[in-house]
Design an enzyme around this catalytic site. Structure first.
Site, PDB file in Angstrom:
ATOM      1  N   ASP A 143       0.862  -1.268  -0.072  1.00 32.25           N
ATOM      2  CA  ASP A 143       0.104   0.147   0.350  1.00 32.25           C
ATOM      3  C   ASP A 143       0.849   1.453   0.084  1.00 32.25           C
ATOM      4  O   ASP A 143       2.123   0.943   0.984  1.00 32.25           O
ATOM      5  CB  ASP A 143      -1.526  -0.096   1.098  1.00 32.25           C
ATOM      6  CG  ASP A 143      -0.492  -0.265   2.097  1.00 32.25           C
ATOM      7  OD1 ASP A 143       0.368   0.847   3.380  1.00 32.25           O
ATOM      8  OD2 ASP A 143      -0.536  -1.180   3.177  1.00 32.25           O
ATOM      9  N   GLU A 179      -7.468   4.723  13.596  1.00 30.70           N
ATOM     10  CA  GLU A 179      -6.229   4.068  13.575  1.00 30.70           C
ATOM     11  C   GLU A 179      -6.461   5.332  14.860  1.00 30.70           C
ATOM     12  O   GLU A 179      -5.188   4.700  16.078  1.00 30.70           O
ATOM     13  CB  GLU A 179      -4.816   4.526  13.144  1.00 30.70           C
ATOM     14  CG  GLU A 179      -4.990   3.785  11.681  1.00 30.70           C
ATOM     15  CD  GLU A 179      -3.593   4.260  11.012  1.00 30.70           C
ATOM     16  OE1 GLU A 179      -2.203   4.328  11.435  1.00 30.70           O
ATOM     17  OE2 GLU A 179      -4.059   4.443  10.005  1.00 30.70           O
TER      18      GLU A 179
END
Length: 284
Positions: free
Chosen positions: A88, A179
Site C-alpha cells: 500500500d 487508527e
C-alpha cells in the site's frame, strides 16, 4: 527553671554498600548477547539467504540486483507462499516508477496494491489520481482507503471519499482506515461516526467496506461491534509470523523495499490465493 535536657544526636546513618557496577554491566551485556543469538538462530534461513545473495551475486551483477527487504520480510513471505502479497502506498512514496513495481525481494510477485485516496473531510492524497490510474494500467488488483479523522464529521468524510474514488469492476471494496482515538468525544460517539461512514459508503457503492486498523485498536474497540466487516490488520511485532484466520489482510511490515519506489513501503499478505482475492473484488 530547669534547663532543657540536651537532645541526643542521631546515630550516623550507615552508607549502603554500593552494588558492583561491573557485575551489573556484565549481566546486561550477557543478556543482550543471548537475545541477539536467539534472534539470529530463529531467522537463520533468512540470514543465509540474505548473506548468500549479497556475497555471491551482488559483486558480479550489482547494477541489476534489486534491493532487499529485511530478513524478517523474506522469512514471513516465504512462510506464506500459498497466499499472495501486496503493498500500500500514498503521497509519501513520491513519484513511483510503476513499470518497475513487480516483485518483493525479486521473488514474491505483487498482486494487489492499495492506495490512500482521502483523509478527513477535505484532504485528497496528492498522488491518488496518478497512482490510481497507473495501477489500472499495470493490470494489478487495486483498492482505495480513506484515512478517518475521529474529530471531523463522519458524513462529510464519506462524501469526500465518494466524490474522489470511482470504483470499478475488479477493484477491491472501499476501505476505512481508523487508527486514532478521539480527543473531544467518547468511544461510543466515535463508533457512531464510523458506522455512519460505513453505511453511507456501502449505500453508494453497493459494497460492504473493509476496515483497516492496528491489532490492539481492533481488539480493544472494534472486534465486537464491527464483527460483520472484513478486517485488514497491521501488526509489525517481530515475533508474529503467521496471519490469523480472522484477518482478511495482514500488514506485517512498514519497512519493505520495492524496486521503483523510494523509501520504505508497507507490505501485506492476503489471507488466500489469487482466485480468492478476485472473489473479494467488485462485480465478482
Amino acid at each position: 527553671m530547669k534547663k532543657p535536657a540536651p537532645r541526643k544526636k542521631p546515630a550516623p546513618r550507615r552508607k549502603p554498600k554500593k552494588k558492583s557496577s561491573w557485575l551489573r554491566s556484565t549481566i546486561i551485556i550477557v543478556s543482550i548477547l543471548l537475545v541477539i543469538t536467539a534472534i539470529g538462530y530463529h531467522y537463520r534461513n533468512g540470514l543465509a539467504y540474505y548473506l548468500g545473495y549479497k556475497t555471491d551475486k551482488i559483486i558480479k551483477q550489482e547494477a541489476e540486483q534489486k534491493r532487499l527487504s529485511d530478513v524478517r520480510n523474506f522469512q514471513i513471505l516465504s512462510k506464506h507462499q500459498g497466499k499472495i502479497a501486496g503493498i500500500d502506498v500514498s503521497e509519501y512514496q513520491g513519484n513511483i516508477l510503476w513499470d518497475s513495481v513487480k516483485n518483493i525481494e525479486g521473488t514474491f510477485p505483487i498482486q494487489f496494491i492499495i492506495v490512500r485516496s482521502t483523509a478527513g473531510k477535505n484532504r485528497v492524497d496528492a498522488k491518488f489520481h496518478q497512482n490510481w490510474k497507473a495501477i489500472k494500467n499495470q493490470k494489478i488488483i487495486r483498492g482505495a482507503y480513506h484515512y478517518y479523522r475521529p474529530n471531523e464529521n463522519s458524513l462529510e468524510q464519506a462524501e469526500l471519499f465518494i466524490k474522489t474514488v470511482k470504483l470499478k469492476k475488479g477493484d477491491l471494496p472501499p476501505i476505512l482506515d481508523i487508527e486514532k482515538l478521539p480527543k473531544n468525544q467518547s468511544i461510543d460517539s466515535l463508533k457512531v461516526g464510523l458506522k455512519r461512514w460505513l453505511k453511507r459508503v456501502e449505500e453508494h457503492y453497493g459494497e460492504k467496506p473493509i476496515i483497516y486498523s492496528g491489532e490492539s485498536y481492533y481488539s480493544d474497540f472494534l472486534e465486537e461491534e464491527f464483527a460483520d466487516y472484513n478486517f485488514w490488520i497491521a501488526n509489525y511485532n517481530f515475533f508474529v509470523e503467521n496471519i490469523k484466520d480472522d484477518w482478511l489482510i495482514w500488514q506485517f511490515t512498514e519497512k519493505g523495499t520495492i524496486p521503483g519506489i523510494k523509501g520504505n513501503v508497507d507490505v501485506n499478505i492476503f489471507n488466500g490465493n489469487l482466485q480468492q482475492l478476485k472473489f473479494q473484488t467488485i462485480g465478482n
